[in-house]
Design a protein around this motif. Sequence first.
Motif, short mmCIF file in Angstrom:
data_model
loop_
_atom_site.label_atom_id
_atom_site.label_comp_id
_atom_site.label_asym_id
_atom_site.label_seq_id
_atom_site.Cartn_x
_atom_site.Cartn_y
_atom_site.Cartn_z
N TYR A 1 -27.45 8.22 10.56
CA TYR A 1 -27.80 6.85 10.19
C TYR A 1 -26.75 5.92 10.80
O TYR A 1 -25.63 5.84 10.31
N VAL A 2 -27.11 5.25 11.86
CA VAL A 2 -26.15 4.46 12.63
C VAL A 2 -25.55 3.32 11.81
O VAL A 2 -24.45 2.85 12.10
N GLN A 3 -26.27 2.90 10.74
CA GLN A 3 -25.76 1.80 9.91
C GLN A 3 -24.79 2.27 8.82
O GLN A 3 -24.29 1.47 8.05
N TYR A 4 -24.52 3.58 8.77
CA TYR A 4 -23.64 4.11 7.73
C TYR A 4 -22.26 3.43 7.81
O TYR A 4 -21.60 3.46 8.85
N LYS A 5 -21.84 2.81 6.73
CA LYS A 5 -20.56 2.08 6.61
C LYS A 5 -20.41 0.98 7.65
O LYS A 5 -19.28 0.49 7.86
N ALA A 6 -21.50 0.56 8.26
CA ALA A 6 -21.41 -0.44 9.33
C ALA A 6 -20.99 -1.81 8.81
O ALA A 6 -20.44 -2.62 9.56
N HIS A 7 -21.24 -2.09 7.53
CA HIS A 7 -20.94 -3.42 6.99
C HIS A 7 -19.55 -3.51 6.36
O HIS A 7 -19.18 -4.55 5.83
N ARG A 8 -18.82 -2.43 6.39
CA ARG A 8 -17.48 -2.45 5.79
C ARG A 8 -16.55 -3.38 6.56
O ARG A 8 -16.60 -3.45 7.79
N ASP A 9 -15.70 -4.09 5.79
CA ASP A 9 -14.71 -4.95 6.44
C ASP A 9 -13.70 -4.10 7.21
O ASP A 9 -13.54 -2.90 6.94
N GLU A 10 -13.04 -4.73 8.14
CA GLU A 10 -12.00 -4.05 8.91
C GLU A 10 -10.89 -3.59 7.96
O GLU A 10 -10.60 -4.24 6.96
N THR A 11 -10.30 -2.44 8.25
CA THR A 11 -9.22 -1.92 7.41
C THR A 11 -8.11 -2.95 7.26
O THR A 11 -7.62 -3.49 8.26
N PRO A 12 -7.71 -3.27 6.02
CA PRO A 12 -6.65 -4.27 5.80
C PRO A 12 -5.37 -3.90 6.55
O PRO A 12 -5.05 -2.71 6.69
N GLU A 13 -4.67 -4.90 7.00
CA GLU A 13 -3.43 -4.70 7.75
C GLU A 13 -2.43 -3.86 6.96
O GLU A 13 -1.75 -2.98 7.51
N ALA A 14 -2.34 -4.12 5.64
CA ALA A 14 -1.37 -3.39 4.82
C ALA A 14 -1.62 -1.89 4.85
O ALA A 14 -0.68 -1.08 4.85
N ALA B 1 0.83 -1.21 0.00
CA ALA B 1 0.00 0.00 0.00
C ALA B 1 0.87 1.26 0.00
O ALA B 1 0.53 2.25 -0.67
N ILE B 2 1.97 1.22 0.74
CA ILE B 2 2.88 2.38 0.76
C ILE B 2 3.46 2.59 -0.63
O ILE B 2 3.50 3.71 -1.15
N PHE B 3 3.90 1.49 -1.23
CA PHE B 3 4.53 1.58 -2.55
C PHE B 3 3.55 2.09 -3.59
O PHE B 3 3.87 2.95 -4.41
N GLY B 4 2.32 1.56 -3.56
CA GLY B 4 1.32 1.97 -4.53
C GLY B 4 1.00 3.46 -4.41
O GLY B 4 0.89 4.17 -5.41
N PHE B 5 0.84 3.92 -3.15
CA PHE B 5 0.54 5.33 -2.93
C PHE B 5 1.68 6.22 -3.43
O PHE B 5 1.46 7.21 -4.13
N MET B 6 2.91 5.86 -3.07
CA MET B 6 4.05 6.71 -3.45
C MET B 6 4.27 6.71 -4.95
O MET B 6 4.66 7.73 -5.53
N ASN B 7 4.02 5.58 -5.59
CA ASN B 7 4.13 5.53 -7.05
C ASN B 7 3.17 6.53 -7.67
O ASN B 7 3.53 7.28 -8.58
N SER B 8 1.93 6.53 -7.18
CA SER B 8 0.92 7.44 -7.72
C SER B 8 1.28 8.89 -7.44
O SER B 8 1.15 9.76 -8.31
N ARG C 1 -3.32 -0.24 7.37
CA ARG C 1 -3.07 0.25 8.74
C ARG C 1 -1.58 0.50 8.95
O ARG C 1 -1.18 1.48 9.57
N VAL C 2 -0.77 -0.40 8.41
CA VAL C 2 0.69 -0.25 8.52
C VAL C 2 1.16 0.93 7.66
O VAL C 2 2.08 1.66 8.03
N ALA C 3 0.50 1.11 6.52
CA ALA C 3 0.97 2.08 5.53
C ALA C 3 0.80 3.53 5.98
O ALA C 3 1.69 4.36 5.75
N VAL C 4 -0.33 3.85 6.59
CA VAL C 4 -0.67 5.26 6.84
C VAL C 4 0.41 6.01 7.62
O VAL C 4 0.83 7.11 7.21
N PRO C 5 0.92 5.49 8.75
CA PRO C 5 1.96 6.24 9.46
C PRO C 5 3.21 6.47 8.61
O PRO C 5 3.82 7.55 8.67
#
Length: 493
Positions: free
Chosen positions: A44-57, A8-15, A59-63
């Motif tokens: 709306y309490v259900q807004y984005k409620a069904h989204r999967d957990e943020t992928p590990e890649a 994810a870091i590599f893809g973002f930086m490439n772009s 979560r690691v990438a953002v910092p």
Amino acid sequence: SKGMDTSAIFGFMNSLLDVIKRERPDHLAVAFDKEGSSARTEMYVQYKAHRDETPEAIRVAVPYIQEILKAMHIPVIEYAGCEADDLIGTVAKQAEKQGYQVFMVTPDKDFAQLVSENIFMYRPARMGNGIEIWGVPEVLERFEIERPEQVIDFLGMMGDAVDNIPGLPGVGEKTAKKFLKDYGSMENLLANTHELKGKMKENIEANKELGILSKKLATIMLDCDVSFNETDYELTKPDAEKVEALFHELEFRRMAEQFGKLFDHGEEYDEIKTQGLAPTKTILKTEQQFSLFGIDPSADDDGTEKVPGYYKTLEDTEHFYQAVQGNMGISLLLRDLMKQHVVSFDTETTGICALTSELVGLSFSWEKGKGFYVPIPADRAEAQEIVNKFIPFFEDESIEKVGQNLKYDLEILHNYNITVKGKLFDTMIAHYLINPDMRHGMDILAETYLRYSPKPIEALIGKKGKGQRTMRDVDLEEVKEYAVEDADVTLQL
């Protein structure tokens, strides 16, 4: 080597680096989500409620990404309770009021609601498609509407399964477009449900409040507590030493080299080497073109520009690809093949599994822009007879054979009792050796190194699923163009 997923870091930086090199913006910032949208969750309490957990890649990438941006002196925008969409919308509208032309770098169609005469969507290249710029004409055509703001009504009517926006029951893309043509807005539709019929009338009348709520949820907010400050957002000289140190920690060897070549003398952003990259253009429906972040020097006096889009394609590239059939044609082709020192070849097959797929054709190229395609029939005996004619070429050790992912082609040919001899050059393996951080598919390599976007296979056989065809079902002329393009592009790589 530490086992961390850095994709994810590599893809973002490439772009990011691609945008900077190609477009050379005067101002730039990057927005991040932080704790989602509190306002929408309250609605709306259900807004984005069904989204999967943020992928590990990710979560690691953002910092890491934020640390790199800090070293590059690129502002990070984030605000607890505001989504990145809202932050971008707020800043885009503020910058527009201060006289700036704004480009929102995103593939998300929701941003089309913000497009104006001075705000554009910059949709990065992906999946074999080139960069797209959406201005007002593109948005109106894409959504079949009269004003960009109607995108909000469109999204509200349709809903969004990803964000869990409910929409109006039974309303899909076609129906939403029809409603907007007939009524112009969500509110006007709901005020005239007496004109509807049957189940559709029943569904919409029973869910009017849901429709209004969906429109609110789909609306990008423009009042976040952030401010566009032209001094803060202006690109300034990066701390190249810190950036390269982070790249080396992440083992982005090739990217560190590229960054070093751009900034090794401490250049300002507007002085970096662009290696001939021209600013991206887009053809508007007015048949005018514009360049990102300024007018191109090649523009006529009226501001229209003459240069086409960044990526070349088969449609706008001169080429000579020929289908070869019959004993005489194959004999002449083989005669020419045997005269070559280096030949790129490719196999077209009925699938992606080398154990079960059958040959549909062979393509050859030994000169840029030229090549030949030999169709192979479904009948095994007839197929074998044609393939055998090429044994002298494949077994000639003096001819170097070039291919992309040659292992697959060699396995296919082995199924037809063909052993390929001589030197082999696999562009996929070669690219891995010089740039292990990147992806190595032919489409990516062609776009990166040749400024060329090959025709995607989905254009011939359709997307994956029950309705997908095989190359055996495709018209010979189409297969010929696609197959020889592969061999031609691989030769150039």
